[in-house]
Design a protein around this motif. Structure first.
Motif, PDB file in Angstrom:
ATOM      1  N   GLN A  38       9.057  -9.011   9.901  1.00 46.01           N
ATOM      2  CA  GLN A  38       9.610  -7.640   9.664  1.00 46.01           C
ATOM      3  C   GLN A  38      11.036  -7.471   9.156  1.00 46.01           C
ATOM      4  OE1 GLN A  38       9.286  -6.084  13.724  1.00 46.01           O
ATOM      5  NE2 GLN A  38       7.215  -5.784  13.487  1.00 46.01           N
ATOM      6  N   GLY A  41      10.366  -7.766   5.446  1.00 46.25           N
ATOM      7  CA  GLY A  41       9.922  -6.471   4.949  1.00 46.25           C
ATOM      8  C   GLY A  41      10.844  -5.345   4.884  1.00 46.25           C
ATOM      9  N   TRP A  42      11.880  -5.272   6.014  1.00 49.18           N
ATOM     10  CA  TRP A  42      12.903  -4.123   5.695  1.00 49.18           C
ATOM     11  C   TRP A  42      13.668  -4.418   4.342  1.00 49.18           C
ATOM     12  CZ3 TRP A  42      15.114  -4.153  11.453  1.00 49.18           C
ATOM     13  CH2 TRP A  42      13.904  -3.843  12.471  1.00 49.18           C
ATOM     14  N   MET A  45      11.764  -3.266   1.536  1.00 42.03           N
ATOM     15  CA  MET A  45      11.526  -2.106   1.475  1.00 42.03           C
ATOM     16  C   MET A  45      13.092  -1.375   0.754  1.00 42.03           C
ATOM     17  SD  MET A  45       9.147  -0.435   4.379  1.00 42.03           S
ATOM     18  CE  MET A  45       9.626  -1.168   5.815  1.00 42.03           C
ATOM     19  N   MET A  84       0.405   5.186 -13.985  1.00 45.70           N
ATOM     20  CA  MET A  84      -0.909   5.677 -14.099  1.00 45.70           C
ATOM     21  C   MET A  84      -0.869   7.131 -13.605  1.00 45.70           C
ATOM     22  SD  MET A  84      -4.231   4.155 -13.128  1.00 45.70           S
ATOM     23  CE  MET A  84      -5.981   4.461 -13.943  1.00 45.70           C
ATOM     24  N   ASN A  85      -1.644   8.023 -14.313  1.00 50.91           N
ATOM     25  CA  ASN A  85      -1.835   9.340 -14.124  1.00 50.91           C
ATOM     26  C   ASN A  85      -0.511  10.296 -13.942  1.00 50.91           C
ATOM     27  OD1 ASN A  85      -4.589   9.486 -13.981  1.00 50.91           O
ATOM     28  ND2 ASN A  85      -4.427   8.439 -12.070  1.00 50.91           N
ATOM     29  N   LYS A 156       0.345  12.038 -20.665  1.00 52.48           N
ATOM     30  CA  LYS A 156       0.082  11.402 -18.999  1.00 52.48           C
ATOM     31  C   LYS A 156      -0.528  10.148 -19.443  1.00 52.48           C
ATOM     32  CE  LYS A 156      -3.147  12.814 -15.738  1.00 52.48           C
ATOM     33  NZ  LYS A 156      -3.922  14.107 -15.322  1.00 52.48           N
TER      34      LYS A 156
ATOM     35  N   ARG B   6      -9.119   3.138  -4.280  1.00 51.92           N
ATOM     36  CA  ARG B   6      -7.738   3.709  -3.947  1.00 51.92           C
ATOM     37  C   ARG B   6      -7.661   4.169  -2.502  1.00 51.92           C
ATOM     38  NH1 ARG B   6      -4.697   6.827  -7.257  1.00 51.92           N
ATOM     39  NH2 ARG B   6      -5.829   6.833  -9.540  1.00 51.92           N
ATOM     40  N   ARG B  19       3.318  -2.043   9.875  1.00 48.78           N
ATOM     41  CA  ARG B  19       3.192  -3.340  10.833  1.00 48.78           C
ATOM     42  C   ARG B  19       4.649  -3.871  10.676  1.00 48.78           C
ATOM     43  NH1 ARG B  19       3.454  -6.142  13.894  1.00 48.78           N
ATOM     44  NH2 ARG B  19       2.087  -7.829  14.788  1.00 48.78           N
ATOM     45  N   ILE B  20       5.289  -3.636   9.484  1.00 57.82           N
ATOM     46  CA  ILE B  20       6.479  -4.275   8.960  1.00 57.82           C
ATOM     47  C   ILE B  20       7.704  -3.319   9.783  1.00 57.82           C
ATOM     48  CG2 ILE B  20       8.393  -4.132   7.283  1.00 57.82           C
ATOM     49  CD1 ILE B  20       6.433  -5.344   5.437  1.00 57.82           C
ATOM     50  N   SER B  21       7.333  -1.965   9.891  1.00 56.69           N
ATOM     51  CA  SER B  21       8.416  -1.221  10.474  1.00 56.69           C
ATOM     52  C   SER B  21       8.472  -1.322  12.122  1.00 56.69           C
ATOM     53  CB  SER B  21       8.080   0.536  10.190  1.00 56.69           C
ATOM     54  OG  SER B  21       6.878   0.838  10.924  1.00 56.69           O
ATOM     55  N   GLY B  22       7.516  -1.920  12.592  1.00 55.49           N
ATOM     56  CA  GLY B  22       7.688  -2.262  14.204  1.00 55.49           C
ATOM     57  C   GLY B  22       6.953  -1.193  15.151  1.00 55.49           C
ATOM     58  N   THR B  50      -6.027  12.135  -6.294  1.00 54.56           N
ATOM     59  CA  THR B  50      -5.522  12.393  -7.582  1.00 54.56           C
ATOM     60  C   THR B  50      -5.937  13.729  -8.073  1.00 54.56           C
ATOM     61  OG1 THR B  50      -7.459  11.063  -8.455  1.00 54.56           O
ATOM     62  CG2 THR B  50      -5.082  10.019  -8.449  1.00 54.56           C
TER      63      THR B  50
END
Lengths: 183, 148
Positions: A38, A41-42, A45, A84-85, A156, B6, B19-22, B50
């Motif tokens: 975790q 992961g933080w 992020m 994309m898009n 685009k 998607r 899950r990472i954020s706890g 989209t």
């Protein structure tokens, strides 16, 4: 704390059998690694946010790039990273030297690259569009032949991953650029 | 086909992020967290649909997401490890009246949180009335009092 004696014996017993009464699965090794993942992961992020601010995910200082120079007749400003898009722009700055005596100028863009994008608008609109085997040629007319001409392509992105684009003034040098489109 | 991909990507992306954020992040649903959830759903929605606003697309997305959820629950039922990895495990933060400060810190739970839960569920007044306190997989704190 109404019955201090009872509390004492209860906690004493519980100390001998820590899991007594409480049916729960404890796996502190697993939990420790969960916490470690975790924390990683933080950090990841935060890294994503910083990268996004910088423009690595598109639309920022790390993303905008230029190829060519006024001496070669044209400067292409493009986004290194697109999505994309999502919308993107391609700016062509055509130097006066590239404008022909009849006040017209022809620029071309790679056909294969053009297929990876959807052209929403070209400002100003070209006088004519011609299709060649490997390129699409746009002809523009200008009355101000002594000042640079700026053409903007509103696009685009339609494909994923890395695409290579080429463009230039008809008869002039070729400018190559590479773009990467995120999903 | 693109809709299914998607939906898959979004599902697993959200799974990893949450899950990472706890567990504690989603448990204490304050007013702001509620707004945050709305914003997250709004941003995700764009990426999933989209520019295809058809009923067929919406149906495919819903079926894919619900189907994934069912598959995950089936997997969790069969595999203990999958359950641990996907849902996490409960963490004892008070064990027989003894506070595990290190675990509390890592689970982002303090004494006030435990006391709040103890008040709500058992009407307890003090920390020393708590025998066990567990941070459950849903992020809530369950409390076992010393006396019943």
């Amino acid at each position: 704390m109404l019955f201090p004696g009872a509390t004492l014996s209860e906690s004493h017993m519980a100390a001998q059998h820590p899991k007594e009464g409480l049916e729960i699965e404890q796996d502190m090794d697993f939990q420790e690694s969960t916490w470690r993942i975790q924390r990683i992961g933080w950090i990841l992020m935060i890294a994503v946010v910083i990268a996004a601010i910088a423009g690595v995910c598109g639309g920022g200082p790390a993303s905008s790039a230029e190829v060519g120079d006024p001496g070669s007749g044209m400067t292409v400003s493009y986004d290194r990273f697109t999505r994309m898009n999502a919308r993107e722009t391609l700016d062509l700055e055509i130097s006066p030297a590239a404008i022909r005596p009849d006040s017209t100028v022809s620029v071309w863009l790679d056909r294969e690259w053009m297929e990876s994008v959807e052209v929403n608008a070209i400002t100003p609109e070209p006088e004519s569009t011609e299709i060649a085997a490997d390129r699409i040629i746009y002809e523009f007319k200008t009355r101000a032949a002594d000042s640079p001409l700026c053409v903007r392509f509103d696009l685009k992105t339609r494909t994923l991953g890395s695409v290579r684009g080429r463009g230039g003034i008809e008869g002039g040098p070729t400018h190559s650029f590479t773009q990467f489109a995120y999903p | 086909m693109e809709s299914v991909i998607r939906a898959l990507v979004v599902y697993f992306m959200l799974l990893v992020v949450f899950r990472i954020s706890g567990n504690r992040s989603i448990a204490q649903l304050t007013t702001f967290d509620f707004v945050l959830l709305l914003i997250i759903s709004e941003s995700i929605q764009q990426a999933m649909i989209t520019d295809d606003y058809s009923v067929a697309n919406a149906f495919i997305l819903v079926v894919t997401l619900v189907g994934l959820d069912i598959m995950m629950s089936l997997w969790k039922q069969r595999s203990k490890l999958a359950e641990k990895v996907l849902d996490g495990i409960p963490v004892l933060v008070i064990e027989n009246g003894k506070l595990h400060k290190d675990r509390m810190e890592k689970e982002r739970v303090d004494e006030a949180d435990i006391l709040a839960s103890a008040r709500e569920t058992h009407g307890l007044e003090r920390l020393d009335q708590i025998k066990h306190a567990i941070v459950e997989v849903n992020g809530g704190i369950s409390v076992v009092p010393k006396h019943r």
